[in-house]
Motif scaffolding. Structure first.
Motif, PDB file in Angstrom:
ATOM      1  N   LYS A   5      64.602  83.095  48.266  1.00 54.19           N
ATOM      2  CA  LYS A   5      63.858  84.344  48.318  1.00 54.19           C
ATOM      3  C   LYS A   5      63.375  84.738  46.917  1.00 54.19           C
ATOM      4  CE  LYS A   5      64.631  85.362  52.729  1.00 54.19           C
ATOM      5  NZ  LYS A   5      63.531  85.526  53.716  1.00 54.19           N
ATOM      6  N   GLU A   6      62.229  85.386  46.895  1.00 57.83           N
ATOM      7  CA  GLU A   6      61.703  85.969  45.655  1.00 57.83           C
ATOM      8  C   GLU A   6      61.903  87.477  45.687  1.00 57.83           C
ATOM      9  OE1 GLU A   6      57.892  84.563  43.713  1.00 57.83           O
ATOM     10  OE2 GLU A   6      57.617  83.808  45.748  1.00 57.83           O
ATOM     11  N   LYS A  83      55.911  85.198  37.152  1.00 58.72           N
ATOM     12  CA  LYS A  83      56.798  84.663  38.181  1.00 58.72           C
ATOM     13  C   LYS A  83      57.978  85.610  38.365  1.00 58.72           C
ATOM     14  CE  LYS A  83      55.828  79.713  37.710  1.00 58.72           C
ATOM     15  NZ  LYS A  83      56.419  78.372  37.430  1.00 58.72           N
ATOM     16  N   THR A  84      58.322  85.873  39.600  1.00 60.49           N
ATOM     17  CA  THR A  84      59.404  86.802  39.881  1.00 60.49           C
ATOM     18  C   THR A  84      60.746  86.078  39.930  1.00 60.49           C
ATOM     19  OG1 THR A  84      58.969  86.532  42.247  1.00 60.49           O
ATOM     20  CG2 THR A  84      57.943  88.407  41.147  1.00 60.49           C
ATOM     21  N   ILE A  85      61.815  86.858  39.932  1.00 56.65           N
ATOM     22  CA  ILE A  85      63.163  86.304  40.037  1.00 56.65           C
ATOM     23  C   ILE A  85      63.357  85.730  41.436  1.00 56.65           C
ATOM     24  CG2 ILE A  85      65.628  86.868  40.061  1.00 56.65           C
ATOM     25  CD1 ILE A  85      64.995  89.030  37.976  1.00 56.65           C
ATOM     26  N   ALA A  86      63.852  84.518  41.509  1.00 51.76           N
ATOM     27  CA  ALA A  86      64.121  83.863  42.796  1.00 51.76           C
ATOM     28  C   ALA A  86      65.614  83.628  42.942  1.00 51.76           C
ATOM     29  CB  ALA A  86      63.362  82.541  42.891  1.00 51.76           C
ATOM     30  N   VAL A  87      66.098  83.706  44.165  1.00 51.05           N
ATOM     31  CA  VAL A  87      67.519  83.487  44.443  1.00 51.05           C
ATOM     32  C   VAL A  87      67.674  82.608  45.672  1.00 51.05           C
ATOM     33  CG1 VAL A  87      68.259  85.671  43.417  1.00 51.05           C
ATOM     34  CG2 VAL A  87      67.668  85.601  45.842  1.00 51.05           C
ATOM     35  N   GLY A  92      73.207  83.954  54.431  1.00 46.08           N
ATOM     36  CA  GLY A  92      72.707  85.316  54.506  1.00 46.08           C
ATOM     37  C   GLY A  92      73.415  86.328  53.636  1.00 46.08           C
ATOM     38  N   LYS A  93      74.336  85.857  52.749  1.00 50.44           N
ATOM     39  CA  LYS A  93      75.061  86.857  51.951  1.00 50.44           C
ATOM     40  C   LYS A  93      75.500  86.383  50.567  1.00 50.44           C
ATOM     41  CE  LYS A  93      79.481  85.784  54.238  1.00 50.44           C
ATOM     42  NZ  LYS A  93      80.630  86.361  54.979  1.00 50.44           N
ATOM     43  N   LEU A 278      65.172  96.312  48.500  1.00 53.74           N
ATOM     44  CA  LEU A 278      64.382  95.332  47.754  1.00 53.74           C
ATOM     45  C   LEU A 278      63.367  94.663  48.674  1.00 53.74           C
ATOM     46  CD1 LEU A 278      67.456  93.541  46.134  1.00 53.74           C
ATOM     47  CD2 LEU A 278      66.135  95.393  45.086  1.00 53.74           C
ATOM     48  N   GLU A 279      62.264  94.248  48.074  1.00 49.24           N
ATOM     49  CA  GLU A 279      61.298  93.442  48.813  1.00 49.24           C
ATOM     50  C   GLU A 279      61.571  91.972  48.498  1.00 49.24           C
ATOM     51  OE1 GLU A 279      56.474  92.666  49.346  1.00 49.24           O
ATOM     52  OE2 GLU A 279      57.201  94.003  47.770  1.00 49.24           O
TER      53      GLU A 279
END
Length: 286
Positions: A5-6, A83-87, A92-93, A278-279
């Protein structure tokens, strides 16, 4: 199951409210501890305590509103250009991985912008304050101290000094956040990733709660290692081994307590003042 996810944007109201709430709780604890210390050292210092407690709490409250709102605002603005932070989120947690360079760049840029704004405000206020202090010292015969303050003000006003401070803020923040992100990813591979219970609210991802122990252990290790790096630099510069050991222990213990309390405070406040929203969007490879 893994999702990449970003972090496209931060909902400003929820972020500002929660960060301010957590920080105010810390300020209350700090004010109480300082008051206990003053009462123990100065039994007649009740007047100081009565003045000190609200000053600390209100001051922290006002500053944190600005600081947290500006953090979220600058992130959202920069996210449109960079560029945004990605994880990577496992099951799901669990935050199994965070992007390193993007995270360091974003946080360093936000910190630098905030420093510049703070400096611009101080340019208007500090000269007036320092002028009053210098005049008072001159009238009381403290010419040497007054001259020292004048020299400090002159140094801080130099363009070279300003550029060095701005550049230093960016570089130091970038390097330490980058190292911290790498350490976190190593820990997450070993099952030490932070656990967030996520939900959906108003079309955004809401952080329902945070698992305190996981957060505390991860950031205690990160803070301990970063403190070790600072301690080694200090030893090379002439510091003692005792200070090095103290820095590492302080970083580890302080990091554990701070982040454990952050999670506890978040879980306590979330049902009362609202969760951080958050988006998060699916990561796209260009």
């Amino acid at each position: 199951m893994s999702d990449i996810k970003e972090l496209k944007s931060i909902e400003l109201s929820s972020y500002t409210t929660m960060v301010t709430g957590i920080t105010v709780l810390f300020s209350i604890i700090t004010a109480i501890l300082i008051s206990i210390g003053i009462a123990a050292l100065m039994p007649s210092g009740s007047g100081v305590i009565i003045y000190l407690i609200p000053t600390i709490i209100v001051g922290v409250f006002m500053y944190t509103i600005y600081n947290s709102f500006s953090q979220g605002l600058f992130y959202n603005l920069l996210a449109k250009k960079l560029k945004t932070i990605a994880v990577i989120i496992e099951d799901g947690k669990e935050i199994a991985k965070i992007s390193t360079t993007e995270t360091a760049t974003m946080i360093a840029l936000i910190s630098t912008i905030q420093f510049i704004l703070l400096y611009l405000v101080s340019v208007l206020i500090l000269p007036l304050l320092f002028t009053s202090v210098i005049q008072t010292l001159m009238f009381t015969g403290q010419a040497t101290l007054a001259y020292g303050i004048y020299q400090l003000l002159a140094i801080l006003s130099q363009p070279t000094t300003i550029l060095m401070l701005i550049f230093g803020t960016f570089i130091i923040t970038f390097v330490f956040v980058l190292i911290g992100a790498y350490i976190y990813n190593i820990l997450a591979k070993k099952g030490r990733g932070v656990i967030l219970n996520l939900g959906s609210e108003d079309g955004l991802t809401a952080i329902e709660s945070i698992e305190p122990l996981k957060l505390a252990i991860a950031f205690a290790i990160i803070c301990g290692i970063l403190s070790l790096i600072v301690g080694i630099i200090s030893v090379i510069s002439g510091g003692s081994i005792a200070n090095l050991i103290g820095n590492v222990l302080g970083g580890f213990v302080g990091g554990f307590i701070e982040f454990y309390l952050i999670a506890i405070f978040y879980n306590f406040l979330a049902p009362k003042i609202g969760k951080i929203k958050l988006e998060l969007i699916d990561f796209k490879i260009n």
